[in-house]
Structure formats: C-alpha cells, structure tokens
Design a protein around this motif. Structure first.
Motif, PDB file in Angstrom:
ATOM      1  N   ASP A 796     111.849 101.081  30.128  1.00  0.00           N
ATOM      2  CA  ASP A 796     110.393 101.219  29.986  1.00  0.00           C
ATOM      3  C   ASP A 796     109.666 100.454  31.078  1.00  0.00           C
ATOM      4  N   GLU A 797     110.167  99.269  31.411  1.00  0.00           N
ATOM      5  CA  GLU A 797     109.552  98.482  32.473  1.00  0.00           C
ATOM      6  C   GLU A 797     109.670  99.208  33.811  1.00  0.00           C
ATOM      7  N   THR A 798     110.806  99.833  34.049  1.00  0.00           N
ATOM      8  CA  THR A 798     110.987 100.592  35.290  1.00  0.00           C
ATOM      9  C   THR A 798     110.027 101.784  35.354  1.00  0.00           C
ATOM     10  N   LEU A 799     109.894 102.521  34.259  1.00  0.00           N
ATOM     11  CA  LEU A 799     108.990 103.683  34.238  1.00  0.00           C
ATOM     12  C   LEU A 799     107.538 103.267  34.384  1.00  0.00           C
ATOM     13  N   LYS A 800     107.224 102.082  33.856  1.00  0.00           N
ATOM     14  CA  LYS A 800     105.835 101.637  33.899  1.00  0.00           C
ATOM     15  C   LYS A 800     105.475 101.063  35.263  1.00  0.00           C
ATOM     16  N   SER A 801     106.333 100.206  35.808  1.00  0.00           N
ATOM     17  CA  SER A 801     106.024  99.533  37.078  1.00  0.00           C
ATOM     18  C   SER A 801     106.478 100.302  38.293  1.00  0.00           C
ATOM     19  N   LEU A 802     107.352 101.318  38.074  1.00  0.00           N
ATOM     20  CA  LEU A 802     107.918 102.095  39.169  1.00  0.00           C
ATOM     21  C   LEU A 802     108.684 101.194  40.139  1.00  0.00           C
ATOM     22  N   LEU A 816     129.743  93.742  33.576  1.00  0.00           N
ATOM     23  CA  LEU A 816     128.971  95.009  33.673  1.00  0.00           C
ATOM     24  C   LEU A 816     127.598  94.722  34.281  1.00  0.00           C
ATOM     25  N   THR A 817     127.234  95.516  35.231  1.00  0.00           N
ATOM     26  CA  THR A 817     125.907  95.419  35.859  1.00  0.00           C
ATOM     27  C   THR A 817     125.115  96.678  35.533  1.00  0.00           C
ATOM     28  N   VAL A 818     123.886  96.481  35.055  1.00  0.00           N
ATOM     29  CA  VAL A 818     122.999  97.606  34.699  1.00  0.00           C
ATOM     30  C   VAL A 818     121.787  97.565  35.617  1.00  0.00           C
ATOM     31  N   GLU A 819     121.545  98.702  36.306  1.00  0.00           N
ATOM     32  CA  GLU A 819     120.383  98.808  37.196  1.00  0.00           C
ATOM     33  C   GLU A 819     119.575 100.054  36.804  1.00  0.00           C
ATOM     34  N   ALA A 820     118.249  99.898  36.829  1.00  0.00           N
ATOM     35  CA  ALA A 820     117.334 101.030  36.545  1.00  0.00           C
ATOM     36  C   ALA A 820     116.441 101.262  37.756  1.00  0.00           C
ATOM     37  N   PHE A 821     116.445 102.479  38.256  1.00  0.00           N
ATOM     38  CA  PHE A 821     115.645 102.830  39.436  1.00  0.00           C
ATOM     39  C   PHE A 821     114.678 103.974  39.078  1.00  0.00           C
ATOM     40  N   PRO A 822     113.418 103.905  39.531  1.00  0.00           N
ATOM     41  CA  PRO A 822     112.494 105.053  39.327  1.00  0.00           C
ATOM     42  C   PRO A 822     112.859 106.208  40.257  1.00  0.00           C
ATOM     43  N   GLY A 829     101.968 111.068  46.416  1.00  0.00           N
ATOM     44  CA  GLY A 829     100.954 110.857  45.393  1.00  0.00           C
ATOM     45  C   GLY A 829     101.231 111.607  44.115  1.00  0.00           C
ATOM     46  N   GLY A 830     102.449 112.150  43.961  1.00  0.00           N
ATOM     47  CA  GLY A 830     102.775 112.903  42.757  1.00  0.00           C
ATOM     48  C   GLY A 830     103.083 111.997  41.581  1.00  0.00           C
ATOM     49  N   GLU A 831     103.286 112.599  40.425  1.00  0.00           N
ATOM     50  CA  GLU A 831     103.568 111.845  39.216  1.00  0.00           C
ATOM     51  C   GLU A 831     105.017 111.348  39.219  1.00  0.00           C
ATOM     52  N   ASN A 832     105.267 110.337  38.343  1.00  0.00           N
ATOM     53  CA  ASN A 832     106.607 109.776  38.195  1.00  0.00           C
ATOM     54  C   ASN A 832     107.558 110.848  37.677  1.00  0.00           C
ATOM     55  N   MET A 833     108.750 110.916  38.282  1.00  0.00           N
ATOM     56  CA  MET A 833     109.714 111.944  37.918  1.00  0.00           C
ATOM     57  C   MET A 833     110.737 111.449  36.895  1.00  0.00           C
ATOM     58  N   GLY A 834     110.646 110.144  36.485  1.00  0.00           N
ATOM     59  CA  GLY A 834     111.589 109.599  35.521  1.00  0.00           C
ATOM     60  C   GLY A 834     112.355 108.419  36.096  1.00  0.00           C
TER      61      GLY A 834
END
Length: 853
Positions: A796-802, A816-822, A829-834
């Motif tokens: 959620d933090e990744t989706l919100k802050s991009l 284990l290493t966990v990484e989240a990328f927008p 200027g398009g919308e967030n894709m996930g």
C-alpha cells in the motif's frame, strides 16, 4: 471499348468466380469490379482472381486509363468513377454519410458512355447499393443484368434491382458472359434488313400493347418506340423481331415488361434547381400574391412518373403561400398513364438518396424519416391528387394556373405535340404559366404565349381566347376495342358532308350527350347519396354535396366519416330496415343542424337499387322542407315511425350484444395470451427496431467483413497457423521465464492499482500455497504472512508513494528479501499501473535442483 461493371457485396466471391470462369479471355472487354471493402483489412481478391482467370487483374488507381482484357478492382475507402474511360478516385468523406454506396457512385459515372457498349451487373449483396445507379444507366439506354435470386447467397441487392424494374435480364453469373457477348455483337445491328417488315411488326406489337395496357403509342416517335422494342428483343436473345412478337403474344408479362421500358419514367426532387428557382420567383410567387381566398390555385403535372416533381412544386407553392398569402389554397393534380408509377407516387414514400438534391431544411420540414425511408407530410399530401390519365386522349383539366410538363413532348410526333400544347393553352386561365423541359419549345404557338424565361422554357399565356379545337372532345376508347369497331357503331353519314357536319355529329354522339344528361340530372333528379348496404359512400348527386365533407378524410368514405352527423341516425336505421325488408322504401324527416345555430328540416328517403335480399346498393334521396323552419318544426312527425325505429335499433343492438357475448369469452382468453406475450414482443420489437436502424446505417461496412471472410479463407488459415506459432512461442517464453526465476530463487506477485493480485509466478504459488482462483484477491485474504513485515502495508505504501519499499528477514529458516516496486505508466503523466512484489531467496536448493532437472 466494351465495359462490364460488376457490383458485388456480401457473398459476392462465388458469383464473381462463376462469371469470370465463363468470361472470354481475348474479347477486348474491360471489367470493373466494385465491392464493399473494409477499410482496415487487406483484400486478397486480386490474388484469388489471378489464380482463376486468364485476364490481367489490377487495382483501379486515379488517372489510370482502362485497357481491354483487364479486370479492375476498387480500393478500400475510395469512390471511383470513369471520365472518358479514365479512373478518378477520391477517399470517403464524412459528408458522404453512411452507408457508403460505391456501386451507385461508379454506375452513375457510366451514363456518359455509349449505351450499347456498357453493361452493368448486380450480384449478391445486402442493402440496395446499385439500384439508383442502375436506374440512371437504364434511363440512358444501357443494359442491366441481375443475379438470379435463387442463385444469390444474399438477395437484397439483386432483388432491389428486379423490384425497381431496371433489370433487363435475370440470370446466373455463369450464363451472363455469353448473353453479354451477343448484345455487344448485335447491339447496333437492326433485327432485320427489311424496314417495311420491321415497321409492320412494330405496329402489330403496338396493337398488342394497346389491347393490354389501353395506351396508344402511335402518337410517340416511332423510331423511339422501335428502338425500345428492338432493345427488348435483343435482351431476350431473339435475332428476328417476329420471334419476339410471338413471345409477346404468348406472354402477357413480356408485354408489361416492354410497356414499362417504353414509358421512360425519369424524375427527381428539385431536378434542375435553377429551373425550380426561376419557376418560384417568376411564376409561383406572382400567382400566390394575386389569388383570392375563395379562388384556389390549380396546378397540373402531366407525365409525373413517380411524383417527385409534383411534390417539389407543391412544396414551393406551400412555401410561397406561407410567405405571401397565408389564406390562399392550392391543389396540385399529378397524372401519368403508368399505373404503378401513380401508385408509388400516391404513397409518398421515398428512399433517402431520392432527396439528396432537396434543401435539407425543406426535407426536414415536409418529410418524416422512418428507418431508411422518408414519408411526405400528410398535410401536404392532402393537397395533391394523383390519377391515372392519358394526356393525349383523356379529357383535359380546366381553369389551371400552372402546367408543368417537362421532358414529355420530346417523345411525341409533331401533330400530337401541337395538340398537347393547344390543350394546355385551352386549359390555362388568363395569364396562366406553362413550364416545359429545357429541350422543348412551343413551336407554332409562339404567338399565344409570352416567354418569361427562355433558358428554362417558362411561358405565360398571352391570349384570352378559348382556342377550342375538335380534338379536345375526342373520347378515349376503353378496353381492347379497336377504332374500326367503335366507328362501326357510329351512325353513317353521307360522304358529301363537310368537316363541320362531321364534327357536329361527333359532338352530338359523345360529349354533348353526356353534358345534356348531366344537366337533366341536376334539374330534375333529386339530390341523392349512393351508398352500399355496409354504409360505404360511393357517390352523391346534386345538392347532396352540401351534406358531404371529404376535406378531412380522403380515404374512408363511410357514412360516419363524410356525411353530415344529423343524417347518421336516419341512414343507419334505413340500412337496417333494408337488411330486413328491402321491399318498401324508408322515409323520415330529419332536423339538420348547421353552424351559427341555424337548422333546416330535410325529408330523407332510402330505397334499394336491387331486388336482391339484402340489396347491395341503396339510394338516399334528400329533399329540404320548404318554408320557414319554425313552421316545419311545428308540423306533426310520424311518431309510429320513430317508435318502430327505436324497436328496430333495439333489436339490432340485442343481436350485436348476443354476438359480443358469444365471442367475449374467446376474445378474453386470446387477449390474455396476447397481453402476456405482447409486452415481451413489444420490448423485443423496440430493441430490434433500434438495432435494425443502427445495423442498416452500417450494414454495408459490416457485410464487407463477412464478405472478406469468404474471400480470404486461405489467408485466414495462414494467419491461424501464425497465431498458433505465436502462442507456442509465448508458452515457451513463459516456461523459460519461470525457469530463470526458479534458478535465481526469485518469486513475483504483480498487483493492480487497487492492490489486487493480477498474476504470480509458479515459485510463489508453490511456496505460499496460492491457487489460480486467488487472482483478483487482495493480500489481506491470500498470500504469505511474515514476522518481519506486513506485506499489505508494504505494498500500500508503494502504491501510494510510487516509491520502492524493501524489507529483509527470515522465513522458513532461510533469509528472505521482499521488495515492492511501482509499475510506471506507459505514457507521461499517466495513472499508476500497479506494483510488483519481488521475493529474493525464496525456494530451497532442493526444489531448485528439481526444477532444473
């Protein structure tokens, strides 16, 4: 150069193959194939035809000149036409509207070519494309072929040609090349070298036409009639005119076919707009301004064909009346000798392409659009009278303010043409106007008319003399009776009589006797109304017209619709008495209520005209009571008749009620069933109508896709094979990707912008027991649970802050290493894709070795 233009749409591939399989390879003909093509699809018709025909196949390009033994194909999204045998192309425009009609467009450009070297062929297809262009070619003398409806996969296009009467031959595509060759070979060769024999045979054929159609073509130019007869003869494949005459004697349908061909019915709305503008400015406006309210304008349009010109003049009259004299009334009389044309004109229904030349604001004002057709405004329609009438033989119309007769006199001989012009002069009022075609003149009657507009042949009557001549009183023989038979019934006179005595006898034996009978009927016969036992009004005589009103009802002539309301009760009672006992007449005195609180008593008598029971026809005689209405009101009324009437009607009502009760139960059951399904049918019907309107607008474009599916079957097989290869490559690529991720001990979860799972790798599925049905769920419901990080909060933090987020820890005894990328947008200027979640060090070594093996 001989040219064959072939129009085809849906299902056109097979008939084109059948046609070109029989087409000669070295006859010197040029072929143009016009199809409805999808603009975003590459047609392979060229390669298909090249494999099957021994002709050169090319695409029609702008500026390309046609060559013999060549087949030309139209390009998608383009209209093509011929100018001096050179192609001219232009792209579709938004102003063209939908659907596009490329076949009509090309056919119309062929009118300027030699008629005997041009053939148009309409093959399988949906819609009506090609009909209008075929009509133009037909009017210019060209030849039209239509595919047999039994042979066509889609019958709409050829059926429209056949129904319009433009088709000269209806054949299968494989039969057409041979017949076309005979037409090209014998088109300019007369059927016989014996002109005298041809003239005799032509006269016999005209006699057959006269017997069946009651139209005498002896007043028409004989070379024109003979050319039309020869044309039909050649189209039927006969080399001798005598053979065609035998066909006409044995086949009435062939006579009707020839009859329609000789009567060239070419007309359109606002034909020659400049001529209509001149007529409005220099004639119609002047007539309207000078007219009194009590004197309606009368206009006659002879040879009106399908009525377009009559409606055009009516529209201009109505516009002039609204502008200059709102109280003025007018009536347009439109006549033609062709029954079918009059029937079509009377309906007032035209296709959209027929109104193209009409100004848009007038079209929207005087026509109502229903699907793909336009219907004339009923108020304007009531101001026109359409009638079958032969201007050469039938009695003339009198007291006319305007006669519009365009392009009819050019087909007549000199004497009939002079007779028609003299009749126009006799019919027109003082200062009345005459409009002729641009190729017609008034000839020897120039002194009787003043020229108002020389270019458009608009004249005004200059003479106030009646100019009554002998041939105005000629009576047209009805039925197949010949002239000699009619003359045999006329009393013989001495040969020494001069023309004046002969004319006196003709007048005495014909029109003068009829006029005398009419005068005697008006003077001595009582005012009467002729009705049927069912209450339908057939006619009326004398002053009975004061009790008849047909202004508001031109169709239903019944007692309730057009007879004065005060007479309804008495006539209905009389009809019932005639049903029961027709031996005695029925009489009654009725009070007639007029406007402004005025009334008058009338004695009404109803009697049968036949001795049958019940009689079919009844005569209602009317006689107004003499003297003061007050005195007549005080006179005693036959009360017994009133009581009997009431009892009669009561018995009739009882019978009707009994009949109603007997049918009420059945009707109730049927009504319930109909109501149960009526709503469903109504809803379905509305949906179908809406869908039909949309589909009709884009029908040709949609059918083109279906047509291409038939035409490019081989190409689709190839494309399908390519798709299968692509699918195999994608599967192989997906397996390789999963293998690489396994070797790298990396797992992936791809999330939507809303945080829902869109996809996960096989390694993640095995490690966290995730199944296919977990797709589109959130990480709160499914997914791994770690002690060192909340995966839902991380994503959620990744989706919100991009911005990317990272966390490390231990899971199942391993680091284990966990990484989240927008996921970045594809556009600026398009919308967030996930987001994508990456797990490093996920799989144990054993599983990785199994995966590698």
């Amino acid at each position: 150069m001989p040219l064959i233009a072939l129009g085809a749409s849906a299902g056109g591939l097979k008939p084109l193959e059948a046609f070109f399989s029989k087409a000669p390879a070295a006859a010197g003909w040029s072929y143009v194939v016009i199809q409805h093509l999808s603009p975003d699809y590459r047609s392979i018709m060229k390669s298909i035809l090249e494999r099957q025909v021994h002709l050169s196949v090319r695409h029609a390009e702008d500026g390309l000149k046609i060559e013999p033994n060549t087949v030309y194909l139209n390009n998608p999204s383009e209209f093509i036409r011929l100018e001096d045998d050179v192609f001219r192309a232009r792209a579709y425009d938004e102003a063209d509207g939908l659907p596009h009609l490329p076949i009509d467009y090309f056919f119309n450009s062929l009118v300027s070519r030699a008629a005997d070297r041009t053939v148009a062929v309409v093959l399988s297809g949906s819609g009506f494309d090609g009909t209008r262009g075929a009509g133009a070619i037909h009017a210019s003398g060209g030849t039209i072929f239509a595919q047999s409806l039994d042979d066509a996969e889609f019958t709409s296009m050829p059926k429209s040609i056949v129904k319009s009467g433009f088709a000269d031959r209806i054949l299968t595509p494989s039969e057409m090349p041979e017949i076309i060759g005979e037409i090209f070979q014998n088109g300019k060769v007369p059927p016989t070298k014996d002109n005298a024999a041809a003239s005799r045979m032509s006269q016999e054929i005209q006699d057959l036409l006269k017997q069946q159609t009651n139209v005498d073509f002896s007043s028409y130019k004989q070379d024109l009639v003979l050319r039309r007869i020869e044309r039909r003869q050649q189209l039927h494949g006969f080399r001798q005119l005598q053979e065609y005459g035998q066909l006409l004697r044995a086949n009435p349908a062939a006579i009707d076919e020839l009859y329609q061909d000789i009567l060239i019915g070419v007309t359109q709305f606002y034909r020659n707009p400049e001529a209509i503008a001149a007529l409005r400015k220099e004639a119609i406006d002047k007539i309207v301004k000078e007219k009194d309210e009590a004197d309606p304008i009368r206009v006659w349009v002879p040879a009106c064909a399908s009525g377009e010109e009559a409606y055009t003049i009516a529209i201009e009259l109505n516009e002039s009346v609204k502008e200059h004299n709102p109280n003025c009334k007018f009536r347009v009389i439109a006549t033609d000798v062709h029954h079918r044309s009059i029937d079509r004109a009377a309906t007032g229904v035209y296709r959209e392409e027929a109104l193209e030349a009409m100004p848009a604001h007038l079209r929207d004002l005087y026509f109502d659009k229903h699907r793909d057709q336009y219907i004339i405004d009923p108020v304007l329609r009531q101001k026109l009278i359409f009638s079958v009438h032969d201007a050469l033989t039938d009695p003339p119309f009198m007291h006319l303010d305007l006669v519009s007769c365009r392009n009819f006199l050019i087909y007549l001989k000199t004497e009939p043409r002079s007779r028609i012009l003299s009749m126009f002069l006799f019919e027109l009022r003082k200062n009345g106007y005459l409009l002729l075609g641009p190729s017609e003149t008034i000839g020897s009657m120039a002194d009787d008319f003043n020229c108002v507009n020389q270019r458009w042949r608009l004249y005004q009557k200059a003479s106030d003399q009646p100019n009554l001549r002998r041939y105005h009183f000629t009576e047209r023989p009805r039925g197949p009776a010949r002239h000699d038979e009619l003359m045999s019934r006329t009393p013989r006179v001495r040969h020494s009589m001069d023309d004046r005595n002969i004319e006196s006898i003709e007048l005495r034996n014909r029109d003068m006797l009829i006029k005398s009978y009419n005068a005697l009927l008006k003077r001595y016969a009582p005012s009467s109304i002729l009705i049927t036992i069912e209450g339908r009004v057939l006619s009326w005589f004398g002053a009975a017209s004061a009790f008849i009103d047909t202004m508001n009802n031109l169709a239903d002539w019944t007692v309730e619709d057009i007879v004065h309301p005060s007479l309804h009760f008495a006539i209905n009672v009389g009809i019932e008495k005639m049903r029961r006992s027709p031996s005695e007449p029925y009489s009654r005195r009725v009070k007639i209520d007029f406007e402004l609180e005025q009334y008058q008593y009338c004695n009404i008598t109803i009697e049968p005209l036949e001795r049958t029971s019940p009689p079919r026809f009844l005569l209602v005689s009317l006689k107004l009571a003499e003297g003061d209405p007050t005195t007549a009101e005080n006179q005693p009324i036959d009360l017994g008749a009133t009581s009997e009437d009431a009892a009669l009607l009561t018995a009739r009502v009882a019978e009707l009620e009994r009949d109603l009760r007997l049918t009420e139960e059945t009707l109730q059951q049927v009504t319930e069933r109909l109501e149960a399904s009526g709503e469903e049918l109504q809803a379905s019907n509305e949906e179908l109508q809406a869908s039909n309107e949309e589909l009709q607008a884009s029908n040709e474009e949609l059918q083109s896709s279906n047509e291409e599916l038939h035409a490019v079957n081989e190409e689709l097989v190839t494309v399908s094979a390519e798709h299968e290869l692509k699918i195999e490559e994608l599967q192989d690529l997906n397996e390789n990707t999963e293998l690489v991720l396994g070797l790298l001990q990396v797992g992936l979860i791809i999330l939507s912008p809303e945080g829902r799972i869109r996809r996960f790798s096989q390694l993640v599925g095995r490690a966290f027991q995730m199944q296919q049905h977990d797709i589109n769920r959130t990480l709160e419901v499914v997914g791994p649970r770690f002690d060192f990080v909340d995966l839902k909060v991380l994503t959620d933090e990744t989706l919100k802050s991009l911005k990317s987020q990272k966390s490390c820890g231990t899971y199942a005894g391993q680091d284990l290493t966990v990484e989240a990328f927008p996921i970045p947008s594809r556009t600026a200027g398009g919308e967030n894709m996930g987001a994508v979640v990456i797990f490093h060090g996920l799989a144990p070594q054993g599983e990785t070795e199994d995966l590698v093996s």
